[in-house]
Motif scaffolding. Structure first.
Motif, short mmCIF file in Angstrom:
data_model
loop_
_atom_site.label_atom_id
_atom_site.label_comp_id
_atom_site.label_asym_id
_atom_site.label_seq_id
_atom_site.Cartn_x
_atom_site.Cartn_y
_atom_site.Cartn_z
N GLY A 153 0.56 -1.31 0.16
CA GLY A 153 -0.19 0.18 -0.07
C GLY A 153 0.86 1.16 -0.05
N LEU A 154 1.98 1.21 -0.15
CA LEU A 154 2.94 2.34 -0.34
C LEU A 154 2.84 3.21 1.06
N ALA A 155 2.64 2.78 2.08
CA ALA A 155 2.46 3.39 3.33
C ALA A 155 4.02 3.17 3.99
N LEU A 156 4.32 4.29 4.95
CA LEU A 156 5.86 3.99 5.62
C LEU A 156 5.85 2.83 6.37
N VAL A 178 3.02 -3.93 -7.14
CA VAL A 178 2.02 -3.22 -7.33
C VAL A 178 1.81 -2.33 -5.71
N ALA A 179 1.37 -0.84 -6.28
CA ALA A 179 1.16 -0.13 -4.93
C ALA A 179 -0.39 0.50 -5.11
N VAL A 180 -0.99 0.00 -4.29
CA VAL A 180 -2.59 0.18 -4.13
C VAL A 180 -2.59 1.48 -3.28
N VAL A 181 -3.15 2.59 -3.75
CA VAL A 181 -3.18 3.77 -2.83
C VAL A 181 -4.43 4.40 -2.61
N GLY A 182 -4.42 5.35 -1.59
CA GLY A 182 -5.75 5.83 -0.99
C GLY A 182 -5.67 7.30 -1.54
N PRO A 216 -5.30 12.47 0.60
CA PRO A 216 -5.15 11.58 1.46
C PRO A 216 -6.45 11.76 2.58
N LEU A 217 -7.49 11.08 2.41
CA LEU A 217 -8.42 11.13 3.45
C LEU A 217 -8.40 9.77 4.28
N ALA A 218 -8.63 9.80 5.39
CA ALA A 218 -8.50 8.55 6.50
C ALA A 218 -9.37 7.59 6.02
N PRO A 219 -10.57 7.76 5.65
CA PRO A 219 -11.75 6.42 5.13
C PRO A 219 -11.20 6.11 3.95
N ASN A 220 -10.44 6.47 3.08
CA ASN A 220 -10.14 5.87 1.90
C ASN A 220 -9.08 4.75 2.01
N PHE A 221 -8.30 4.85 3.00
CA PHE A 221 -7.00 3.99 3.18
C PHE A 221 -7.77 2.36 3.48
N PRO A 222 -8.66 2.28 4.42
CA PRO A 222 -9.04 1.03 4.86
C PRO A 222 -9.81 0.32 3.52
N LYS A 223 -10.78 1.37 2.88
CA LYS A 223 -11.36 0.77 2.08
C LYS A 223 -10.72 0.14 0.60
#
Length: 372
Positions: A153-156, A178-182, A216-223
């Motif tokens: 997910g390209l996170a730290l 593959v990086a799936v981003v929010g 970068p909105l918080a709800p998008n990352f879990p989705k």
């Protein structure tokens, strides 16, 4: 895809319509242009009044959204081409078609492969320990050497280490990672991964379901985690606290019928508790990349190419390392175990830290790092 066709798909993908309602409309009327041409009364016979109204009267900046997307597409180049894949596109990832809520539109930086490669997900904590980062990188490098594409997910923390390991291990000409981003693909989040994102785009893919311009909105990352799970045969959780978003990815992988694997850690480390909870719930405990591949029959034959990621140094080489073990430890505890005075012990720990054998953790803790 011309402007009119793109505008039709983007209109169906409006937040007020939703993926499920959009699919019902497509099933009822055909392509987006035909759907949009329907009178409001006909739309309301297929979806609810709110969804029908949202489709019939798009928000006032919709035309600007279409223009932003076209400009984003045109700014792609040979090293990092840009694409918008829809449910009607033959290049759309087949794994996403198997889940309950596939994105109507998928934005992609990089060249979509045909067919999509075999993938394995590696996820974990943003606040990873040095050992967790080393594990993620080593597992990813082993998977890449065996011909798998690493998805994260390209996170730290763990995500970044997984992408780096895949880039290091993949053969030229393959989809390394593959990086799936929010966020929208016109921005990189976190900013620290800007260089990494450019390297992924050149040798892999960056994927998002969110329109160009989405911050970068918080709800998008879990989705987005359901997409990580759907693009893979299984998910490896390297480190995770009990409230980690990585556990959401693991849960979605399990719901999709995919295998979930967890790397165990110290019983004293908060970053290991999520992995231990997964193991208690039935996730498979793994110590090497080969352990993972042997559990995936669809990837039979690849396990031999995956080497063990890390090995613990033999005891007896260094009194401080032997006393430290692999659990996080305080300086006071090490003084008691070794009998070495605190100033001399701190100096030795600094030497070992600079040599990459010991990591300094939050809270004044030290942890030994396994070697490659």
């Amino acid at each position: 895809m011309d402007r009119e066709e793109l505008a039709g798909w983007l209109r169906l993908a409006l937040p007020g319509v939703g993926n499920q309602s959009a699919r019902r409309l497509l099933a009822a009327f055909g392509l987006p242009a035909t759907v949009i041409a329907q009178p409001l009364a006909a739309l309301k016979q297929v979806v609810g009044p709110q969804e029908a109204e949202a489709l019939a009267t798009p928000h006032e900046d919709f035309a600007q959204q279409v223009e932003r997307t076209l400009q984003w597409l045109e700014a792609g180049d040979a090293d990092a081409p840009r694409h918008v894949l829809t449910l009607a596109d033959a290049r759309y990832p087949p794994g996403l078609l198997q889940i309950a809520d596939p994105p109507l539109v998928l934005y992609v930086t990089g060249e979509p492969p045909t067919p999509w490669p075999d993938g394995i997900a590696i996820v974990g904590s943003r606040n990873a320990t040095a050992q967790g980062v080393a594990n993620a990188r080593a597992f990813a490098e082993s998977f890449a050497r065996s011909g798998l594409t690493v998805v994260s997910g390209l996170a730290l923390g763990i995500d970044g280490a997984a992408h780096e390991g895949a880039l290091a291990g993949a053969a030229p000409g393959t989809v390394a990672t593959v990086a799936v981003v929010g966020t929208g693909l016109d921005r990189v989040y976190p900013k620290q991964h800007r260089d990494l994102a450019h390297r992924i785009a050149a040798r892999g893919l960056i994927v998002s379901e969110y329109p160009v311009g989405t911050p970068p909105l918080a709800p998008n990352f879990p989705k987005r985690n359901r997409i990580i799970a759907a693009l893979t045969h299984g998910t490896v959780v390297v480190e995770a606290a009990l409230q980690s978003g990585s556990l959401i990815t693991a849960k979605q992988a399990a719901e999709q019928g995919k295998e979930v694997f967890a790397i165990p850690g110290s019983i004293h480390s908060p970053q290991s508790r999520g992995c231990h909870a997964l193991i208690k719930q039935g996730a498979k405990l793994v110590e090497t990349a080969q352990d993972v591949l042997e559990e995936l029959p669809q990837l039979a034959g690849r396990a031999a190419a995956a080497t063990a990621p890390l090995r613990a140094p033999a005891a007896g080489g260094d009194a401080v390392l032997d006393a430290l073990g692999f659990d996080p430890s305080t300086l006071d505890a090490l003084v008691a175990r070794t009998g070495i005075a605190a100033p001399q012990l701190q100096a030795r720990l600094l030497e070992l830290e600079l040599a990459g054998q010991v990591a300094r953790l939050a809270g004044g803790l030290y942890q030994r790092i396994a070697s490659a």
